[in-house]
Write a protein that holds these residues in place. Structure first.
Motif, PDB file in Angstrom:
ATOM      1  N   TYR A 215       0.852  -1.035  -0.065  1.00 25.06           N
ATOM      2  CA  TYR A 215       0.128  -0.049  -0.143  1.00 25.06           C
ATOM      3  C   TYR A 215       0.916   1.216   0.108  1.00 25.06           C
ATOM      4  O   TYR A 215       1.818   1.327   0.839  1.00 25.06           O
ATOM      5  CB  TYR A 215      -0.819   0.085   1.190  1.00 25.06           C
ATOM      6  N   VAL A 216       0.761   2.213  -0.887  1.00 27.71           N
ATOM      7  CA  VAL A 216       1.421   3.342  -1.023  1.00 27.71           C
ATOM      8  C   VAL A 216       0.371   4.502  -0.941  1.00 27.71           C
ATOM      9  O   VAL A 216      -0.675   4.499  -1.371  1.00 27.71           O
ATOM     10  CB  VAL A 216       2.199   3.535  -2.274  1.00 27.71           C
ATOM     11  N   ALA A 217       0.843   5.553  -0.479  1.00 26.11           N
ATOM     12  CA  ALA A 217      -0.009   6.725  -0.308  1.00 26.11           C
ATOM     13  C   ALA A 217      -0.577   7.638  -1.343  1.00 26.11           C
ATOM     14  O   ALA A 217      -1.395   8.657  -1.492  1.00 26.11           O
ATOM     15  CB  ALA A 217       0.522   7.901   1.014  1.00 26.11           C
ATOM     16  N   SER A 218       0.232   7.421  -2.534  1.00 25.86           N
ATOM     17  CA  SER A 218       0.007   8.252  -3.745  1.00 25.86           C
ATOM     18  C   SER A 218       0.250   7.441  -5.143  1.00 25.86           C
ATOM     19  O   SER A 218       1.018   6.549  -5.107  1.00 25.86           O
ATOM     20  CB  SER A 218       0.579   9.709  -3.752  1.00 25.86           C
ATOM     21  N   GLN A 219      -0.127   8.124  -6.071  1.00 25.11           N
ATOM     22  CA  GLN A 219      -0.067   7.354  -7.515  1.00 25.11           C
ATOM     23  C   GLN A 219       1.503   7.750  -7.957  1.00 25.11           C
ATOM     24  O   GLN A 219       2.054   7.170  -8.127  1.00 25.11           O
ATOM     25  CB  GLN A 219      -0.801   8.332  -8.490  1.00 25.11           C
TER      26      GLN A 219
END
Length: 368
Positions: free
Chosen positions: A141-145
């Motif tokens: 999971y990452v917080a941004s594109q």
């Protein structure tokens, strides 16, 4: 399904990572009603009450030394996790127990591919383990594109397992701090733990040039935050002090030190504009917090920040000192659009911690 959040060390210290951990876990505790999830933390972790009540908490004795802690993560933790008979393990602090036989989900926030010139031995070890974690993890999971693109560019891992999960703000708390534009002070504000990539040196240089050109109209610059434990940070701070002396702005630049979250929001809600000239952000929580408090924003156009701010804030080229200076001068001379402020506030309401936590629990994306 029996699942567990695993943290090594103390994830609830001051900083963006602590904010992420507290809010995701708080909303998870509120959202799960059928069975209490497990939470594995250090014996020295100070858990908020709502998290303590919402989880079956397992406190493990973990070393304080960072390198020893990495060894604990990879050797001791996998064995102990096996005894818990878990269906799923979720890590919110970037490194997974790689030797654990089941795949682990990881919320990834590390700045792995940036600023190698200030790497410490500990950070280099974390980078190596981080790359292994990404390849080993079931879901990342990452917080941004932008962060997703960064991982795909630098590592050969499946794009399907990288899921964008946006972070959020607590509007119920921040709405209490909102202040109308006409009641704000004339001060500019910078808020961040001070690291070289946060670009405070360029901001101070730009502020010095602004004062030299227009001393009578130049406001104060308030700086909240303390220097991080980085290699050569003393020399970095001395360089900033030299710039302040060169331009004679010692009576205009105020280092306020570390503040609590509520104190930071109090300053933010009353400043003329929040200035965020960072050279790198995986998400940019301070930007979103400023948007949520009706605060005028001058922000860098780097990485994830345009993704979060959209067309509701003012951008500047943070690599160009003149661009930073001109952005401040524009606000002084022409004010700040009330329409932008309202649009930014409305956009900030779309970022909700409950949706962030739910996406991680359900193993899906959440993008505004």
């Amino acid at each position: 399904m029996k699942y567990c959040f695993y943290f090594s060390g103390d994830p609830f210290q001051v900083g963006g990572g602590a904010t992420v951990a507290k809010n995701i876990l708080s909303k998870t505790a509120n959202a799960v009603t059928d069975i209490k999830p497990l939470l594995v933390v250090s014996t020295r972790a100070d858990l908020p009450v709502e998290i303590e009540k919402g989880f079956e908490v397992h406190r493990w004795s973990m070393p304080k030394n960072r390198i020893l802690l990495e060894l604990f993560d990879q050797v001791i933790a996998p064995l102990r996790l096996l005894f818990l008979r878990l269906d799923r393990v979720i890590c919110l602090n970037s490194i997974v127990p790689i030797l654990y036989p089941k795949r682990v989900d990881v919320f990834y926030q590390m700045r792995m591919f940036y600023f190698e010139d200030i790497d410490t031995l500990s950070k280099k070890i974390k980078n190596i383990l981080g790359k292994m974690s990404l390849r080993r993890a079931k879901s990342v999971y990452v917080a941004s594109q932008d962060h997703r693109r960064d991982l795909l560019k630098n590592l050969k891992i499946s794009s399907e397992k990288i899921k964008v999960v946006h972070l959020a703000v607590n509007h119920r708390t921040l709405n209490q701090n909102s202040t109308s534009t006409d009641k704000r002070s004339n001060d500019f504000l910078f808020v961040s733990v001070i690291r070289p990539y946060k670009n405070l040196h360029s901001l101070v240089e730009a502020f010095g040039r602004l004062y030299r050109e227009s001393p009578k109209k130049c406001p104060n610059l308030n700086i909240i935050g303390k220097p991080a434990n980085y290699k050569n940070i003393e020399e970095y701070m001395q360089g900033i002090d030299d710039v302040i002396k060169e331009y004679g702005v010692g009576h205009k630049v105020f280092f306020l030190g570390a503040k609590t979250f509520d104190e930071c929001m109090e300053y933010m809600s009353k400043c003329r504009a929040f200035i965020f000239p960072t050279l790198f952000e995986g998400f940019g929580l301070p930007l979103l917090e400023a948007m949520a408090t009706h605060t005028p924003v001058l922000t860098s156009d780097k990485n994830s920040l345009p993704e979060i701010g959209g067309n509701t804030v003012m951008y500047m080229n943070a690599e160009n000192v003149e661009s930073i200076k001109n952005a401040m001068l524009d606000v002084i001379d022409n004010g700040y659009s009330q329409k932008l402020i309202e649009n930014a506030f409305n956009r900030s309401k779309e970022f909700q911690w409950f949706k962030t936590a739910s996406a991680i629990i359900k193993d899906v994306e959440y993008k505004v």
